[in-house]
Scaffold this active site. Sequence first.
Site: not given
Ligand code: SAH
Length: 524
Positions: A48, A70, A187
Amino acid sequence: MRVGDSGGTRESERVGTVYLVGAGPGDPGLLTRRGADRLAIADVVVYDHLASSRLLDLARTGTMLLCAGKSVGHCTMSQPEIHQTLIEHARAGRTVVRLKGGDPLIFGRGAEEAEALRSAGIPFEIVPGVTAAVGASATSGIPLTHREAASAVAFVTGHANPEDPASTHRLDWPALARFPGTLVVYMGVSHLGAICRTLIREGMPPETPAAVVESGTTPAQRTMVSTLAELPRVASESSMRPPALLIVGEVARMRAALNWFEDRPLFGQRIVVTRPSGESERSASVLESLGAEVILAPTVQIGPMEECGPLDDAIDQLSAFDWLVFTSSSGVRFFVKRLDERGRDLRALGHLRLAAIGPTTAETLAAYHLRADLVPDEFRSEALAEALAEQAAGARILLARADRGRAVLRDELQHVAEVVQVATYRNADIDALPLGVAERIAEGTVDWITLTSSAIVRRLHGLLPGPARERIGREVRLASLSPVTTATVRELGWEVAVEARRYDWPGLVDAIVEKVGAERGSVG
Ligand code: SAH
């Protein structure tokens, strides 16, 4: 079960396994050990956009790397295409890693991918990852639970606009507004205003503490804490962007006491390290542990001598010397390597006294269980020459060094001792900077460039295109290791912003830390 040949291209009767691996929230150090093990055996990695590109370095060279996207604007495969890709490669007998941001099963569609694999009869394994909420909680200093403030936590998707009646994925916002604990909305930044308004409308007090954490766990992390009512305005004024999390609840107040990550001395500083690879990785980790983002851009490379005659002669005649002097860690490593290649070992040095130009070189000697008899107080050739002149007058000295560099040591010592100088390794210029480095310098999205020798300064100057060169000394500042390096910088028409007081890497890091600290002090 691992099937497939090591090259990964042979069609096989047997199917490969697909590993759904959580890459963690951004900091490559937050990948699990199992995740790293699986990456190391992969024939194909389907990743991703969110996963740190540094993680891909853990795959073997030759591994097929496929970006599934993604994220808006990035090579995006549709979900059915992703399923198809995983299935096809596994059917061809390849070991596949599906690398997903955070945890594969939290808002990551990992379950759908696993279902598709199960229906296709492909064996799979799920390797959990640090989900964004957990990562960003640690680095923003906002605990998700707390004995006094929150005994429950809910992970919520903010993908759909709660004020859009046409939205099909309706969440029970009245229930969420009454949730007795912390809400973490993934998100959620695009619909931040609508989400906060909806929670207030459904009964959550407008003064409830709330925070947005952008790019959590990375050097680009930003955190805004406010109230539910005010946060959308505050976040939009600071243009908070995805990936970001909304955290709602009393716990957001605790950041004031628990913030540590963004308080680190070099947090947010983007630093280009120009040292040769081999030396640069360790140097980078020192900066990273202080919070900096490091961009590796070696300008010279070191390697063994092509013509080893003089070095071999010196090694064969070690008994004719009293002192062996090293002016760098690489000098030590290449000398010992050649000694070994000549069929000799450390016993050949038994009668010699050893000198090292500074503590880092002495540490490298110590790694071979060799103790330096002499390390000058000031880490430069002049000081070493002075110290040796006192202790080694009249002695026979072998200087082991790089094939280029200043000859100060030899010139000074020649007056008082019998000196032979021999090159133990080669310095060669690099042809080009890694992709994107010159662009970042030209854009001014780099804060510092570290310069540790005159050769590096000259090569950097030669490699940088005009627009990048013009930024130097302005947005992009130079940090120099020593007065000698600084003099070369000035010869080329640049200026340094800091110069190390101790002429070694820790000294250079200290100088940057001091400067950044002074500037932060005067601002805040
Ligand atoms: N599977 C991932 C989430 C995927 S959805 C997990 O477990 O973290 C994608 C969302 O995750 C983004 O829109 C944001 O809200 C959050 N996200 C992912 N990486 C992030 C980061 N480094 N800091 C803050 N939010 C993050």
